[in-house]
Structures are given as C-alpha cells and as structure tokens.
Enzyme design. Structure first.
Site, PDB file in Angstrom:
ATOM      1  N   HIS A  39     -20.113 -56.580  29.196  1.00  0.00           N
ATOM      2  CA  HIS A  39     -20.662 -55.466  28.433  1.00  0.00           C
ATOM      3  C   HIS A  39     -22.110 -55.724  28.034  1.00  0.00           C
ATOM      4  O   HIS A  39     -22.633 -56.835  28.197  1.00  0.00           O
ATOM      5  CB  HIS A  39     -19.784 -55.161  27.211  1.00  0.00           C
TER       6      HIS A  39
ATOM      7  N   CYS B 222     -16.302 -62.888  26.354  1.00  0.00           N
ATOM      8  CA  CYS B 222     -16.843 -61.797  27.172  1.00  0.00           C
ATOM      9  C   CYS B 222     -18.179 -62.207  27.796  1.00  0.00           C
ATOM     10  O   CYS B 222     -18.792 -63.188  27.403  1.00  0.00           O
ATOM     11  CB  CYS B 222     -17.060 -60.547  26.312  1.00  0.00           C
TER      12      CYS B 222
END
Lengths: 120, 444
Positions: B200, B216
């Site tokens: 992201h 992440c």
C-alpha cells in the site's frame, strides 16, 4: 712602591744631616726619592684606576645579575601564564568535545525518534 | 569467517573526482528488461545537493529509499548535506535471483521489481521502486503469493494488537481509520494472498527505505499511484530476502551488498560464506576470473549498489571518480502543500517529488514553538524533520535575540496548534509550547 719610598726616606734624612755628605750625594738621593715618589704616585693612580674599573665592573655585573634575575622571574611568570593558558585551553577543548558529544547524542536521539515516528 | 567493519573510505573518492555532467534529472524507475544472462539495470550517478535539500528529498526525487541514499553516502548528514555536496545516487540495481515475472520484492534491499507482461509490440521492461517493510518483530514474511484484490482509498480496520501498541505510545488509533491524509494505507492498496498483508501507499513517505510496518509493504504515494492501474489482480508476488546479489552486464560480473536485516545480522555479519556462495552461483565457469580483493572491499563497505568484481575491472576508486553528475535545476520545486492530498495520479507523478511543506510566517496565526537555538545547524535539522513527519508539519524559523526559534505552523486556532504540539512531543520527544499570535521578524 710605597714601601720602597718609606725605606728611602730615613736614608735621605740621615745623609742630609750628616756633615760628611756631599751636595752631589744629597741631590742624587733626592732625585731617587722624587723618582720613587713619582713611581708611587703613578702606581697609586693605576691602583685607583684599577679600583675604579673594578667598581665599574662590579656595578655592571650587579646590574647584569639584577637583569638576569628579573628576566628569570619574568620567564617564570610567562611560563606560569603559558601553563595556565594551556590548562584553560585544555579545559575549553574538553568542554567543546563534551558539547560536541552531547550535540551528536542529541542529533542521534532526534534522528532515532524521527525514524521511530515513521512507523505505521 | 572474516570480521568486517564499516568502511566509508571509498565515498571520499568521488568527492574529489572530476565528474561528467548529465543534462537533466530523470526518474530511474523503468528500465528495458535485459536479456537472460544480463542482470544489471540502471547506472550510478551523482547529484550536487542544493541548500534546501535533505538526503530524504534527494532520495524521493530519484526514486530511492532512505536506506539506499544513506548507505551510499555514509559521510553525508542526511538532514544537512549542504549546498554543493556530491551525493551518490545508487540508481543501479542487480535484479534479484528470482523468475523475472510478476512482482519480486527483496526485503533485504527494500526494493520492489515489477515485470509487467509486455503488450503486443512493446518491449519488456522492469519497473523498480523502493519500499518500506516490516519492523523487527513484525517482519515481512518471505514466500510466494499473489495480488488477490486492489482498492483505491482503502479504509484501515486496525487490528487490536496495533491498537494496543499505539495506545501504549500515546497515539491511540480508532478501530477504523477512514480514507484521507491520516490513513497510513495512503490512497491505494493491493491485498496479498497472505492474510492481513498488503502492498500500500503511505502518509509517511519519509519512511520508505525503513523498517516501519507491521509486515506490509509500503510504497511512495506517487509510485503506488502509477502501479495501481498497471498491476492486475492475480499477479504473482515473490517475497525474498537477498542482501547479497551478483549479476552480469557486458561480460563483467557485479556484486551488490546490503546490510542484512537485524534478525539476520547475527548469522551474516562478518560471514563471507553467503557472499561467496552468491558469487559462485552467478559466476559459473568463470569463477576463477574474480577479483577477490574487490569482493572483500565491496562486502566490507556494503554501500548497497553494484560494483564490478571481474578480474581486470577498474579499481573502485576509478569508478567512483568517473561517475556522471546530474545537472539539476537550482530552484526547488513547489512545496507539497500546493498539491492536494488526493491528487496523486498518472498526470503528476512524473514530476520530481517536492520537499515537504515550507511555511511562511504569519504573525496573526498560531504556532507551536519546537525549539530555540543559537546553532543554525540545529535549526535546519529540526525544521527539516518537522517538514518530513507524516503527515508533514509546516515549519519555519524566525530570528530572536541571541538565536533562532523553530516554529511549527501556522495553525488556524489554538486547538489545531495543541493537537500538533502533542504530535510533535510524542513523535520527536521534544518539549514544545504554544505560541499565540504576535509580531515577529521573519528571517527566510
């Protein structure tokens, strides 16, 4: 020279008084006495000069010694001041190092906090 | 086993060298895919820092991460490089040892390589971007997975464990963070087949090239904006951990070494064996033609960019002094505040990334005084850090008797100033106080 003059004086006196002494003898003796007197005076003058020179030399030596003592004292003071200055400089350097170390630590801490703040 | 120590000696060589000037800066993120047997893309370059630059600004302008720019420039202060300082741009990469398809993530180098399937009539390319990865204890997992979905303006449902972690830090998070500038996911997200893991964007772009996530993968906002439309759902994702890379270009073998991740350092630090294994794996029959002296020097310095190790290669000092220099415009690009938070798209992402927000003093506004210094370096450092927080905080400095005041702001009202005061104190650990409106002379 003075001793010789003293030794000649009784001879001159005794010859002058003696009836057997000739005029030539007395003159000769007087000349010898006067020469001795002159020699003694010259010697006295030289002695005085030598004494004067000695006194002058002594005075010069005293002055030189005094100056040397003053110079030594000044050198001691200068050395003392230099040591004090060195000590102050060392302290200043030490403080600067410490300040620099603290600044580095402060920067590192801030940098660490910044990187930590980047965490999600 | 050999013991290594950090060695920044080579960095000085390019400081003194006479360098060739290139015409203009260029984003080094897309390269023609080299044929099999060739593994190195891009070139090393040098840029002269401008007065207003930080290494973070330069890194973002040239599509590099914090780790890459700082490792390549170990003697340069990241916050105060200084006008005219040569900064090495490690914009040359050895492709990871993995199939050249889909997405390949190398967590050790903190870099993504995307091999889009070429359309008919188009040449194959490789697109590469720096990434942020999982922090220690929340390491990004290694393995193979796929993109299972993608989402614009994602909403972040905060796991309970992360809520608890933030509460301990004094920055409590709501159970759900809506899309917007305060959303750590940024504007775009790819969901991986590994449950709970995403690729992201971020609202803290300065964290790219750092270990900042809970596993992440983060990308610069402009990078994920470009990739969002390009990467289809279903693309394979290979996550690898390769701190040492070896590869060929024009008959020369190159070696690229990075600092191992902290959890791997105990095994890898000072251990030449993994480096030798990588070289042997890449050199094949030509393993006898290796300049092992260069290998040792490159491994010691760990600058994170490729250098030749074939016998007869130029000396490292010679390479460093012959690097081309990028000729940048002297005026800084417009401040970030002029770009709306949600405007990232294919139209504006090609522009060099601007530095963080630059504020203008307004005596009628509220400010947070973040520091009070005599030393100008400290003023610039703190001001730059505030401007690079996530989201960035506008900051400036003003003159005062005997020094300078670093101010965050302006803020429209006391409440806004107070919320930023708390944020600054929590994030940077510095004492601050609110400065109500008054007349002060501006310096810059």
């Amino acid at each position: 020279m003075n001793k010789q003059l003293l030794k000649l004086s009784p001879i001159v006196l005794s010859l002058g008084l003696a009836a057997c002494a000739t005029g030539g003898d007395v003159d000769k003796i007087r000349a010898m006495a006067e020469q001795a007197q002159e020699t003694a005076s010259a010697a006295q003058a030289k002695a005085d000069q030598a004494l004067s020179k000695t006194a002058t030399a002594q005075s010069t030596a005293d002055q030189a010694l005094s100056k040397a003592t003053s110079a030594a004292s000044a050198a001691d003071q200068a050395m003392s001041k230099a040591n004090a200055a060195q000590s102050t400089a060392d302290q200043a350097m030490s403080k600067a190092d410490e300040a620099s170390r603290k600044a580095d630590q402060s920067n590192e801490k801030l940098d660490r906090m910044f990187r930590k703040s980047m965490e999600k | 086993m050999m013991t290594f120590q950090a060695n920044a000696a080579l960095h000085k060589y390019f400081l003194a060298g006479m360098l060739t000037f290139l015409g203009s800066p260029a984003l080094a993120d897309t390269f023609p895919l080299p044929p099999p047997g060739t593994d190195v893309v891009g070139d090393l370059r040098v840029v002269m820092a401008r007065q207003e630059d930080t290494l973070l600004d330069i890194a973002r302008r040239y599509n590099l991460g914090y780790n890459e720019i700082t490792d390549a420039n170990p003697t340069v202060d990241p916050w105060l490089p200084g006008a005219g300082t040569p900064v090495l741009l490690p914009t040359q990469f050895i492709l990871p040892n993995a199939p050249r398809q889909g997405i390949v993530l190398n967590i050790a180098t903190m870099r993504m390589f995307y091999y889009p399937a070429p359309k008919p009539g188009e040449s194959a390319v490789v697109i590469t971007h720096p990434i942020g990865i999982g922090k220690e204890g929340w390491s990004t997992p290694v393995g193979t997975t796929r993109i299972v979905s993608k989402q614009k303006d994602p909403v972040w449902t905060v796991p309970v464990s992360i809520q608890e972690e933030h509460a301990k830090k004094g920055e409590p998070l709501p159970p759900v963070v809506p899309a917007g500038p305060d959303n750590p996911l940024g504007q775009f997200a790819f969901r991986l087949g590994l449950p709970g893991y995403l690729i992201h964007g971020t609202n803290k772009p300065s964290g790219i090239g750092m270990r900042v996530s809970h596993g992440c993968i983060h990308l610069y906002p402009e990078d994920i904006a470009r990739l969002f439309d390009q990467i289809p759902v279903g693309v394979s994702v290979q996550i690898s951990n390769q701190p040492y890379l070896a590869g060929w270009r024009d008959g020369t073998l190159y070696l690229e070494t990075h600092k191992p991740l902290e959890e791997d350092a105990k095994v890898l630090d000072g251990n030449l064996t993994p480096v030798v294994n990588v070289i042997i794996g890449a050199s094949g029959e030509k393993r006898r033609d290796i300049n092992w002296r260069n290998v040792i020097r490159i491994t010691r310095r760990g600058g994170g960019y490729p250098l030749p190790i074939s016998a007869g290669s130029p000396a490292l000092e010679e390479i460093m002094t012959d690097l081309p220099v990028v000729n940048e415009p002297q005026k800084a690009p417009p401040p970030a505040s002029t770009v709306p938070a949600h405007s990232a798209n294919a139209e504006n992402i090609d522009a060099p990334s601007p530095p963080a927000e630059v504020a203008v003093f307004d005596a009628k506004q509220w400010y947070v005084q973040a520091g009070n210094f005599k030393n100008m370096d400290k003023v610039h450092r703190l001001t730059a850090m505030l401007r690079h927080l996530g989201p960035p905080i506008p900051a400036l400095h003003v003159a005062m008797p005997g020094g300078y005041r670093v101010l965050a702001g302006p803020f429209a009202n006391k409440n806004e100033a107070q919320s930023h005061q708390k944020l600054i104190q929590t994030r940077l650990g510095i004492d601050t106080f609110i400065k109500p409106p008054e007349i002060t002379r501006q310096v810059n």
